[in-house]
Design an enzyme around this catalytic site. Structure first.
Site, PDB file in Angstrom:
ATOM      1  N   SER A   1       0.830  -1.206   0.000  1.00  0.00           N
ATOM      2  CA  SER A   1       0.000   0.000   0.000  1.00  0.00           C
ATOM      3  C   SER A   1       0.858   1.246   0.000  1.00  0.00           C
ATOM      4  O   SER A   1       1.961   1.258   0.569  1.00  0.00           O
ATOM      5  CB  SER A   1      -0.862  -0.015   1.264  1.00  0.00           C
ATOM      6  OG  SER A   1      -1.464   1.233   1.456  1.00  0.00           O
TER       7      SER A   1
ATOM      8  N   TYR B   1      -1.729   0.247  10.226  1.00  0.00           N
ATOM      9  CA  TYR B   1      -1.971  -0.406   8.937  1.00  0.00           C
ATOM     10  C   TYR B   1      -0.737  -0.262   8.035  1.00  0.00           C
ATOM     11  O   TYR B   1      -0.218  -1.251   7.500  1.00  0.00           O
ATOM     12  CB  TYR B   1      -3.202   0.211   8.254  1.00  0.00           C
ATOM     13  CG  TYR B   1      -3.358  -0.219   6.818  1.00  0.00           C
ATOM     14  CD1 TYR B   1      -3.693  -1.523   6.508  1.00  0.00           C
ATOM     15  CD2 TYR B   1      -3.149   0.678   5.771  1.00  0.00           C
ATOM     16  CE1 TYR B   1      -3.814  -1.934   5.187  1.00  0.00           C
ATOM     17  CE2 TYR B   1      -3.267   0.280   4.450  1.00  0.00           C
ATOM     18  CZ  TYR B   1      -3.602  -1.034   4.168  1.00  0.00           C
ATOM     19  OH  TYR B   1      -3.707  -1.439   2.866  1.00  0.00           O
TER      20      TYR B   1
ATOM     21  N   LYS C   1       2.050  -3.226   6.662  1.00  0.00           N
ATOM     22  CA  LYS C   1       2.411  -3.514   5.266  1.00  0.00           C
ATOM     23  C   LYS C   1       3.923  -3.384   5.069  1.00  0.00           C
ATOM     24  O   LYS C   1       4.558  -4.175   4.372  1.00  0.00           O
ATOM     25  CB  LYS C   1       1.669  -2.557   4.323  1.00  0.00           C
ATOM     26  CG  LYS C   1       0.168  -2.813   4.256  1.00  0.00           C
ATOM     27  CD  LYS C   1      -0.129  -4.143   3.583  1.00  0.00           C
ATOM     28  CE  LYS C   1      -1.598  -4.467   3.528  1.00  0.00           C
ATOM     29  NZ  LYS C   1      -1.902  -5.761   2.900  1.00  0.00           N
TER      30      LYS C   1
END
Ligand code: UDP
Length: 324
Positions: free
Chosen positions: A117, A141, A145
């Site tokens: 991402s 988040y 990643k």
């Protein structure tokens, strides 16, 4: 026929990738616990329902299908939720990825295409963002990643793993054939929310932030069509199967649109004014995220074909109306 294990293949991007792979002659074997994915989205290969944190389940699936590679989409994807419940993100996106990798290596599968991402970059110093730009994620988040990418990098020299980590900017749109589309619950993404407001499913949308240092004061994002993302995954798969080295690539168009521009595009497509109210910025939203998109073209020969904003909104609108 070559089997490819697709974790999270019942989800939004994963299901579009399955369609694309099947069109190229691969068999996508979907491994999904259906916690957020949909059974209806699994149309191009078998579904093995289960959790990728369950090593015994993975061992059974690897033994049964002997996949040539893995596409790894499974994971949690909401920034706000990751701030409130980081344990879930480190469990689902990091620990379960490690379990998957251990199972892969045990079954001698050494190629993985990964859903990364733009969140790995955090608040960029400047746009467009290059792959080598500073990686300073600003929420769990994004950190999750980035940690997964780091694990892949360390597993290369140690165990011969090869990865293609694809850093999505804003995935949007729906299958142009209308077979699959976006279906998150709860929905947090801009375009589906705009379309819900257009069709009266919600009273209005909230514009998060009108005081950003952007031309119209609203946040700018690089929207890339999900069918283009799917094609990039197929290209990355072929690249790895052909002996390509590990690589991290941005998947974006290089062009950014503000929230107001997206609303205007949707009003044109839907033929109706869309009620919106101005709200404060959403925590953790950077002003502008736009990809430098030339590296992916150099490495994979990929260029977006469907990512014109109007086409993104049109395909999403068609899908929205089909579901309603
Ligand atoms: N956004 C908004 N209203 C909404 C949802 C999103 O104004 O109801 C804005 C959000 O602040 C961001 C952009 O739209 O600038 C895209 O948000 P989305 O959640 O779709 O993707 P993100 O960029 O967070 O991955």
């Amino acid at each position: 026929m070559t089997n490819i294990l697709v974790t999270g293949g019942a989800g939004y991007v994963g299901s579009h990738a399955c369609k694309c792979m099947a069109g190229a002659g691969f068999v996508p074997v979907v491994c999904d616990d259906l916690s957020s994915g949909h059974r209806w989205a699994v149309k191009w290969g078998p579904l093995e329902q289960g959790d990728i944190g369950d090593r015994a389940h993975l061992d059974d699936v690897f033994a049964k299908y002997q996949p040539a590679a893995v596409m790894h989409f499974a994971g949690s994807i909401q920034v706000g939720e990751s701030v409130a419940n980081p344990a879930l993100y480190y469990r689902n996106n990091v620990a379960n990825t490690l379990t998957l990798l251990e199972a892969m290596l045990a079954h001698d599968v050494k190629k993985i295409v990964f859903s990364s991402s733009a969140a790995v970059y955090g608040e960029p110093d400047s746009v467009p963002i290059e792959e080598w730009s500073r990686k300073a994620p600003i929420n769990p988040y994004g950190v999750s990643k980035r940690l997964a990418e780091q694990i892949f990098d360390d597993f290369g020299p140690a165990y011969g793993l090869r990865h293609a980590s694809l850093r999505y900017f804003n995935a949007a749109g729906a299958d142009p054939d209308g077979e699959i589309g976006e279906g998150h619950d709860p929905e947090t993404h801009l375009i589906p929310i705009i379309l819900q407001a257009a069709s009266g499913q919600r009273a209005r949308l909230d514009i998060y932030g009108t005081d950003y240092p952007t031309p119209d004061g609203t946040a700018v994002r690089d929207y890339v069509h999900v069918t283009d993302l799917a094609a990039a995954h197929l290209a990355a798969l072929k690249y790895l199967l052909g002996g390509g080295e590990s690589v991290c690539l941005n998947l974006g168009t290089g062009k950014g649109y503000s929230v107001r521009e997206v609303i205007a595009a949707a009003e044109a497509v839907c033929g109706t004014p869309i009620p919106a109210r101005e709200k404060p910025r959403r925590a953790g939203d950077p002003p502008a995220l736009v990809a430098a998109a030339d590296r992916v073209e150099d490495v994979l020969g990929w260029r977006p074909q469907y990512s014109d904003l109007r086409q993104i909104v049109e395909t999403a609108w068609r899908w929205h109306n089909r579901q309603a």
